[in-house]
Design a protein around this motif. Structure first.
Motif, PDB file in Angstrom:
ATOM      1  N   LEU A 270     -83.240  55.938  -1.835  1.00 34.86           N
ATOM      2  CA  LEU A 270     -81.885  56.212  -1.342  1.00 34.86           C
ATOM      3  C   LEU A 270     -81.468  57.643  -1.651  1.00 34.86           C
ATOM      4  CD1 LEU A 270     -80.173  52.865  -2.376  1.00 34.86           C
ATOM      5  CD2 LEU A 270     -80.641  53.635  -0.048  1.00 34.86           C
ATOM      6  N   LEU A 271     -81.865  58.121  -2.810  1.00 38.71           N
ATOM      7  CA  LEU A 271     -81.582  59.512  -3.169  1.00 38.71           C
ATOM      8  C   LEU A 271     -82.257  60.468  -2.195  1.00 38.71           C
ATOM      9  CD1 LEU A 271     -80.558  61.706  -5.150  1.00 38.71           C
ATOM     10  CD2 LEU A 271     -82.652  61.353  -6.459  1.00 38.71           C
ATOM     11  N   LEU A 272     -83.490  60.166  -1.805  1.00 38.06           N
ATOM     12  CA  LEU A 272     -84.190  60.999  -0.826  1.00 38.06           C
ATOM     13  C   LEU A 272     -83.486  60.965   0.523  1.00 38.06           C
ATOM     14  CD1 LEU A 272     -87.935  60.205  -1.629  1.00 38.06           C
ATOM     15  CD2 LEU A 272     -86.723  62.351  -2.021  1.00 38.06           C
ATOM     16  N   PHE A 273     -82.959  59.801   0.903  1.00 41.27           N
ATOM     17  CA  PHE A 273     -82.201  59.702   2.151  1.00 41.27           C
ATOM     18  C   PHE A 273     -80.995  60.629   2.133  1.00 41.27           C
ATOM     19  CE2 PHE A 273     -83.638  55.082   3.134  1.00 41.27           C
ATOM     20  CZ  PHE A 273     -84.845  55.574   3.621  1.00 41.27           C
ATOM     21  N   ALA A 274     -80.407  60.819   0.950  1.00 41.61           N
ATOM     22  CA  ALA A 274     -79.247  61.700   0.839  1.00 41.61           C
ATOM     23  C   ALA A 274     -79.651  63.168   0.819  1.00 41.61           C
ATOM     24  CB  ALA A 274     -78.459  61.355  -0.429  1.00 41.61           C
ATOM     25  N   LEU A 275     -80.839  63.466   0.268  1.00 42.57           N
ATOM     26  CA  LEU A 275     -81.271  64.863   0.136  1.00 42.57           C
ATOM     27  C   LEU A 275     -81.871  65.435   1.421  1.00 42.57           C
ATOM     28  CD1 LEU A 275     -82.947  65.395  -3.367  1.00 42.57           C
ATOM     29  CD2 LEU A 275     -80.951  66.552  -2.419  1.00 42.57           C
ATOM     30  N   ILE A 276     -82.601  64.620   2.155  1.00 39.76           N
ATOM     31  CA  ILE A 276     -83.322  65.126   3.333  1.00 39.76           C
ATOM     32  C   ILE A 276     -82.399  65.808   4.346  1.00 39.76           C
ATOM     33  CG2 ILE A 276     -84.626  64.384   5.380  1.00 39.76           C
ATOM     34  CD1 ILE A 276     -86.120  62.430   3.554  1.00 39.76           C
ATOM     35  N   PRO A 277     -81.219  65.262   4.673  1.00 37.34           N
ATOM     36  CA  PRO A 277     -80.355  65.958   5.643  1.00 37.34           C
ATOM     37  C   PRO A 277     -79.904  67.346   5.194  1.00 37.34           C
ATOM     38  CG  PRO A 277     -79.666  63.675   5.415  1.00 37.34           C
ATOM     39  CD  PRO A 277     -80.664  63.933   4.333  1.00 37.34           C
ATOM     40  N   THR A 278     -79.936  67.619   3.884  1.00 32.51           N
ATOM     41  CA  THR A 278     -79.491  68.938   3.409  1.00 32.51           C
ATOM     42  C   THR A 278     -80.503  70.028   3.723  1.00 32.51           C
ATOM     43  OG1 THR A 278     -80.461  68.659   1.192  1.00 32.51           O
ATOM     44  CG2 THR A 278     -78.223  67.834   1.519  1.00 32.51           C
ATOM     45  N   LEU A 279     -81.705  69.653   4.182  1.00 33.13           N
ATOM     46  CA  LEU A 279     -82.688  70.660   4.575  1.00 33.13           C
ATOM     47  C   LEU A 279     -82.192  71.509   5.744  1.00 33.13           C
ATOM     48  CD1 LEU A 279     -86.004  68.581   4.317  1.00 33.13           C
ATOM     49  CD2 LEU A 279     -85.231  70.392   2.774  1.00 33.13           C
ATOM     50  N   VAL A 280     -81.206  70.973   6.480  1.00 33.08           N
ATOM     51  CA  VAL A 280     -80.637  71.750   7.587  1.00 33.08           C
ATOM     52  C   VAL A 280     -79.957  73.011   7.062  1.00 33.08           C
ATOM     53  CG1 VAL A 280     -78.369  70.608   7.616  1.00 33.08           C
ATOM     54  CG2 VAL A 280     -79.321  71.546   9.732  1.00 33.08           C
ATOM     55  N   TYR A 281     -79.512  73.003   5.809  1.00 34.16           N
ATOM     56  CA  TYR A 281     -78.895  74.200   5.222  1.00 34.16           C
ATOM     57  C   TYR A 281     -79.938  75.301   5.049  1.00 34.16           C
ATOM     58  CZ  TYR A 281     -75.292  70.765   4.098  1.00 34.16           C
ATOM     59  OH  TYR A 281     -74.345  69.772   4.175  1.00 34.16           O
ATOM     60  N   TYR A 282     -81.136  74.909   4.630  1.00 33.06           N
ATOM     61  CA  TYR A 282     -82.211  75.901   4.500  1.00 33.06           C
ATOM     62  C   TYR A 282     -82.548  76.501   5.864  1.00 33.06           C
ATOM     63  CZ  TYR A 282     -86.913  77.802   4.092  1.00 33.06           C
ATOM     64  OH  TYR A 282     -88.000  78.620   4.165  1.00 33.06           O
ATOM     65  N   TYR A 283     -82.614  75.659   6.887  1.00 35.53           N
ATOM     66  CA  TYR A 283     -82.906  76.153   8.234  1.00 35.53           C
ATOM     67  C   TYR A 283     -81.810  77.102   8.706  1.00 35.53           C
ATOM     68  CZ  TYR A 283     -83.647  76.183  13.281  1.00 35.53           C
ATOM     69  OH  TYR A 283     -83.839  76.577  14.580  1.00 35.53           O
ATOM     70  N   SER A 284     -80.552  76.767   8.398  1.00 37.26           N
ATOM     71  CA  SER A 284     -79.429  77.625   8.801  1.00 37.26           C
ATOM     72  C   SER A 284     -79.508  78.983   8.122  1.00 37.26           C
ATOM     73  CB  SER A 284     -78.101  76.936   8.455  1.00 37.26           C
ATOM     74  OG  SER A 284     -77.987  75.694   9.108  1.00 37.26           O
ATOM     75  N   ILE A 285     -79.807  78.976   6.817  1.00 34.10           N
ATOM     76  CA  ILE A 285     -79.928  80.235   6.080  1.00 34.10           C
ATOM     77  C   ILE A 285     -81.108  81.047   6.602  1.00 34.10           C
ATOM     78  CG2 ILE A 285     -80.416  81.222   3.811  1.00 34.10           C
ATOM     79  CD1 ILE A 285     -77.584  80.258   4.169  1.00 34.10           C
ATOM     80  N   TYR A 286     -82.177  80.355   6.930  1.00 32.92           N
ATOM     81  CA  TYR A 286     -83.376  81.020   7.472  1.00 32.92           C
ATOM     82  C   TYR A 286     -83.031  81.751   8.773  1.00 32.92           C
ATOM     83  CZ  TYR A 286     -88.245  81.641   8.940  1.00 32.92           C
ATOM     84  OH  TYR A 286     -89.446  82.168   9.323  1.00 32.92           O
ATOM     85  N   GLN A 287     -82.213  81.118   9.607  1.00 32.77           N
ATOM     86  CA  GLN A 287     -81.838  81.723  10.890  1.00 32.77           C
ATOM     87  C   GLN A 287     -80.801  82.832  10.718  1.00 32.77           C
ATOM     88  OE1 GLN A 287     -83.237  81.019  13.867  1.00 32.77           O
ATOM     89  NE2 GLN A 287     -84.626  79.570  12.868  1.00 32.77           N
TER      90      GLN A 287
END
Length: 242
Positions: A105-122
Motif C-alpha cells: 500500500l505504501l508503494l501504491f502511494a509512492l509510485i504516483p509521485t514519480l510524475v514529479y521527477y518527470y516534471s522536474i526533468y522536463q
C-alpha cells in the motif's frame, strides 16, 4: 501466509479509507510542491526535489499510521484474530503477511509521485538537468523510512483494540524516532554522546541515503530497526496468546 497477505491487502483496497488516505497524501504532496509559496518549486527556481524529500517524511508520520492502525486492532476488536490464530501459521508469518501488505500500500502511494521527477526533468534548463542519482537515493531512503514507520505502526496496532489510539501512538513514535533523537542530542554538550544519539535517530540515516550514497551501515540500521519492532510485535502477540 500468502492468503493472509492477500486478504489484508484486498480488505484495505475494498474500503473507501484506502483511497481517502492515499488521496490526501498525494494532494498534500502536490500542494506543498507546486502551490504553497514557501515550498513551491515554481517559486524556488531550481529543478530539484530536495524540498519534496524533506517534507514527505512528515507526511509519512500520518499516512503510514493510518494504513497500519487497523492491522491487529480491528482483528482484536471484532474477534477475528482468534480465527486467524487457529490457522496453521506462526505468529511471525501472520505479522509478516500484514507488514508486507502495508508495504505494498505504501508503494501504491509512492509510485504516483514519480510524475514529479518527470516534471522536474522536463522543466530543467537544459532539459534533463536534474541529479537523477540523488533522486533515486532519496526514493530508496523514503522506501526504507516507510518500512521503519510501518514496523512501528504494526507494533502499536498490536498493543490496543482501539484504532485511534494505535494511530496516535504510532504518530508519536514515528516522530520521536525520526526527530526526537536529534532534539535530545542538543541537550548534551559531550560530542561523543551527541553523536551516539544522532546515529540512533532515523533522520541521520535517511539524510545519508538521500545524498545518493548507499552505505551498508544505513541499510543495516533500517533492517535492524524493522526487525526490532516486528520482534516486539511478536512478543506482544505471543504474550497475549499465552
Amino acid at each position: 501466509m500468502y492468503a493472509v497477505f492477500k486478504r489484508e491487502l484486498f480488505s484495505f483496497l475494498n474500503s473507501l479509507m484506502a483511497y481517502i488516505t492515499i488521496g490526501i497524501f498525494l494532494l498534500a504532496c502536490a500542494l506543498l510542491l507546486w502551490y504553497f509559496p514557501d515550498t513551491s518549486l515554481l517559486d524556488y527556481g531550481y529543478a530539484e526535489l530536495n524540498g519534496f524529500f524533506s517534507l514527505v517524511p512528515f507526511l509519512f508520520m500520518f499516512l503510514i499510521p493510518a494504513i497500519t492502525m487497523r492491522s491487529f486492532a480491528e482483528e482484536r476488536r471484532e474477534g477475528t484474530y482468534v480465527l486467524l490464530a487457529t490457522r496453521p501459521l506462526s505468529d511471525l508469518q501472520i505479522i509478516l503477511a500484514k507488514y508486507l501488505a502495508c508495504i505494498v500500500l505504501l508503494l501504491f502511494a509512492l509510485i504516483p509521485t514519480l510524475v514529479y521527477y518527470y516534471s522536474i526533468y522536463q522543466l530543467g534548463l537544459p532539459k534533463g538537468n536534474v541529479d537523477s542519482g540523488a533522486v533515486i537515493g532519496s526514493y530508496l531512503g523514503l522506501f526504507l523510512l516507510g518500512n521503519a514507520f510501518t514496523a512501528i505502526g504494526i507494533f502499536t496496532s498490536s498493543i490496543t483494540k482501539n484504532q485511534v489510539i494505535a494511530f496516535a501512538i504510532a504518530v508519536f513514535l514515528c516522530f520521536f524516532a525520526f526527530n526526537g533523537f536529534d532534539s535530545l542530542s542538543k541537550l548534551f554538550e559531550l560530542n561523543y554522546l551527541e553523536t551516539v544519539l544522532i546515529n540512533l535517530g532515523i533522520n541521520e540515516h535517511y539524510q545519508s541515503i538521500s545524498r545518493g550514497v548507499l552505505d551498508t551501515r544505513d541499510l543495516i540500521y533500517f533492517i535492524s530497526f524493522v526487525l526490532v519492532f516486528l520482534g516486539l510485535t511478536k512478543f506482544v502477540i505471543g504474550g497475549r496468546k499465552w
